[in-house]
Scaffold this active site. Structure first.
Site, PDB file in Angstrom:
ATOM      1  CE1 TYR A 272       2.328   3.784  13.679  1.00 15.86           C
ATOM      2  CE2 TYR A 272       1.473   2.614  15.577  1.00 15.86           C
ATOM      3  CZ  TYR A 272       1.305   3.108  14.306  1.00 15.86           C
ATOM      4  OH  TYR A 272       0.096   2.937  13.656  1.00 15.86           O
TER       5      TYR A 272
ATOM      6  N   GLY B 120       8.586  -0.100   3.813  1.00 16.09           N
ATOM      7  CA  GLY B 120       7.747   1.091   4.005  1.00 16.09           C
ATOM      8  C   GLY B 120       6.452   1.103   3.205  1.00 16.09           C
TER       9      GLY B 120
ATOM     10  NE  ARG C 215       0.437   1.763   4.366  1.00 16.88           N
ATOM     11  CZ  ARG C 215       1.741   1.947   4.457  1.00 16.88           C
ATOM     12  NH1 ARG C 215       2.484   2.090   3.378  1.00 16.88           N
ATOM     13  NH2 ARG C 215       2.315   2.021   5.657  1.00 16.88           N
TER      14      ARG C 215
ATOM     15  CG  ASP D 284      -0.527  -0.267   7.021  1.00 15.92           C
ATOM     16  OD1 ASP D 284      -0.891   0.819   6.530  1.00 15.92           O
ATOM     17  OD2 ASP D 284       0.449  -0.382   7.774  1.00 15.92           O
TER      18      ASP D 284
ATOM     19  CG  HIS E 220       1.775   8.671  12.148  1.00 16.32           C
ATOM     20  ND1 HIS E 220       2.090   7.673  13.029  1.00 16.32           N
ATOM     21  CD2 HIS E 220       2.798   8.748  11.275  1.00 16.32           C
ATOM     22  CE1 HIS E 220       3.269   7.166  12.706  1.00 16.32           C
ATOM     23  NE2 HIS E 220       3.722   7.793  11.636  1.00 16.32           N
TER      24      HIS E 220
ATOM     25  CG  ASP F   9      -4.060   4.081  11.127  1.00 18.54           C
ATOM     26  OD1 ASP F   9      -3.258   4.694  11.866  1.00 18.54           O
ATOM     27  OD2 ASP F   9      -3.779   2.973  10.613  1.00 18.54           O
TER      28      ASP F   9
ATOM     29  N   GLY G 139       9.786  -4.880   4.930  1.00 17.74           N
ATOM     30  CA  GLY G 139      10.347  -3.777   5.713  1.00 17.74           C
ATOM     31  C   GLY G 139      10.672  -2.559   4.862  1.00 17.74           C
TER      32      GLY G 139
HETATM   33  C1  GLA Z   1       1.920   2.186   9.895  1.00 14.67           C
HETATM   34  C2  GLA Z   1       0.735   1.554  10.615  1.00 14.67           C
HETATM   35  C3  GLA Z   1      -0.581   2.180  10.147  1.00 14.67           C
HETATM   36  C4  GLA Z   1      -0.525   3.711  10.205  1.00 14.67           C
HETATM   37  C5  GLA Z   1       0.733   4.227   9.536  1.00 14.67           C
HETATM   38  C6  GLA Z   1       0.882   5.719   9.676  1.00 14.67           C
HETATM   39  O1  GLA Z   1       1.904   1.852   8.538  1.00 14.67           O
HETATM   40  O2  GLA Z   1       0.698   0.179  10.371  1.00 14.67           O
HETATM   41  O3  GLA Z   1      -1.634   1.672  10.922  1.00 14.67           O
HETATM   42  O4  GLA Z   1      -0.628   4.158  11.534  1.00 14.67           O
HETATM   43  O5  GLA Z   1       1.898   3.596  10.051  1.00 14.67           O
HETATM   44  O6  GLA Z   1      -0.148   6.377   9.031  1.00 14.67           O
END
Ligand code: GLA
Length: 389
Positions: free
Chosen positions: A224, A126, A30, A174, A37, A39, A124
């Site tokens: 996070y 991103g 995705r 995601d 940040h 969700d 890994g």
């Molecule tokens: C990661 C997490 C998602 C979201 C993003 C930031 O990918 O898995 O749930 O929080 O970071 O938007």
């Protein structure tokens, strides 16, 4: 499908000569266009399922054992299909193990099988290869056991696997986009109500470019949950004045300003990102409906600035790519995508400017950093699906 199915099956047969594959699962990576940040703060997100994906070739067996091989480093894990056990030291394997366990807890006990995993999206890297691995595994196991599951339930179950087996307190974005993506569309997801809307990706003659920094700053994993705590702290301050507030989704910029004096300055900036990003993403949905690429690009840039300065989840490499891209004529906007601290940035680019951006990255980014940026285009594809072989 972009992958060569016959070649994948051949590779499967080299690793598992005694098993006969019956199906192939495709689970996309995705990129999030905007809504970063938020969700886990009841916000809106606007991701696409990428044309690049992870593939699982699946064969049933009757030995009660699940053997899972990945072409990334040619490694394998094996465990009793009915009892995957707790997480162990093989990190990638835990996404598989966790998903099998979450299904078991739903009453879907896995049968013996061989899974051969090949990912076009680097693990890994991103673009949420982890969600692709979880959702892809879930689809494979459901097919092996002759069961089906609603994609929303599959996504929630996959996220549980990530929480409990990868110890990552991620939001729902995601896994939702991996399970619910639609070709040619972005997914506007309301993370509070979980209402979804597929919006056509029709931003004129543009391409979406992904720029992978190839770095992953370790601090990201620990930061996070720190961000989640900080916004909870900000919300608690605001709730003292207005107890009915359920999340920062309910907070207007004016209300946030009114609470500023009582807040730690860092906590205030974290909350300002959340409040402004939720607004930007709702606005981006409107702009996408109006096919307005310049306006969409401006929102992407504002999102990056907020992530960089207020939320502080960007890094030097991502900032360099975004700065460079937004200085190129024909680039409408750029921003980091995903959790940050490395990983990828994306750019919305007029088709005629694609090569210009590529060349500028080669000349001005690659000479400055240890790892060259891996740059490619992507389009919105369908969510995870099973294809019979
Ligand atoms: C990661 C997490 C998602 C979201 C993003 C930031 O990918 O898995 O749930 O929080 O970071 O938007």
């Amino acid at each position: 499908m972009t992958v060569n199915t016959a070649e994948l099956v051949q590779r499967f047969s080299k690793v598992f000569p005694d098993a006969s594959p019956t199906l192939l699962v495709r689970a996309p990576g995705r990129v999030n266009l905007i809504g970063e940040h938020v969700d886990y703060a009841d916000g809106f997100v606007l991701p696409i399922a990428m044309s690049q994906a992870l593939y699982v070739v699946v064969a049933p067996t009757n030995d009660g054992t699940l053997v899972v091989h990945t072409t990334a480093g040619d490694q394998a894990i094996r465990f009793p299909a009915a009892d995957p056990g707790p997480p162990d030291v093989v990190k990638w394997g835990n996404y598989v193990r966790g998903t099998v366990e979450m299904l078991r807890r739903e009453g879907i006990t896995c049968k013996g099988g061989r899974l051969f995993i090949h990912s076009e999206v680097p693990l890994g890297g991103g673009v949420s290869s982890s969600a692709a691995l979880e959702v892809g595994t879930a689809k494979a196991i459901l097919a092996l056991t002759g069961r089906t599951m609603d994609p929303v339930k599959t996504a929630l179950l996959a996220r549980q696997a990530e929480h409990q087996y990868a110890q990552s307190p991620c939001g729902i974005m995601d896994q939702f986009i991996c399970a619910l993506g639609k070709e040619g569309h972005a997914l506007l997801l309301d993370c509070r109500s979980r209402a979804i809307e597929h919006l056509p990706m029709a931003l004129g003659d543009t391409v979406l470019m992904v720029m992978n920094t190839q770095v992953k700053h370790e601090v990201g994993a620990s930061q996070y949950p720190v961000r989640q705590k900080q916004i909870a702290e900000g919300l608690a301050v605001l709730k003292a004045a207005k107890p009915a507030l359920a999340s920062l989704r309910d907070v207007t910029p004016e209300q946030l300003e009114a609470g500023r004096a009582k807040m730690d300055p860092v906590v205030y900036r974290r909350c300002r990102h959340i409040v402004s990003e939720i607004q930007r993403t709702a606005h981006a949905g409107e702009v996408l409906r109006a096919n307005d690429a310049p306006a969409f690009g401006r929102l992407m840039i504002a999102s990056h600035v907020s992530l960089r300065d207020d939320y502080e989840v960007s890094c030097e490499e991502l900032d360099a790519l975004v700065d460079l891209a937004t200085g190129i004529p024909g680039v409408y906007g750029a921003r980091m995508t995903g959790a940050g601290f490395g990983g990828c940035a994306i750019a919305l680019v007029a088709r005629e400017a694609e090569e210009r951006l590529q060349a500028a990255i080669r000349q001005r980014y690659d000479s400055r950093f240890k790892n060259p940026a891996i740059v490619y285009t992507t389009t919105a594809s369908n969510g995870a699906a099973v294809h019979p072989l």
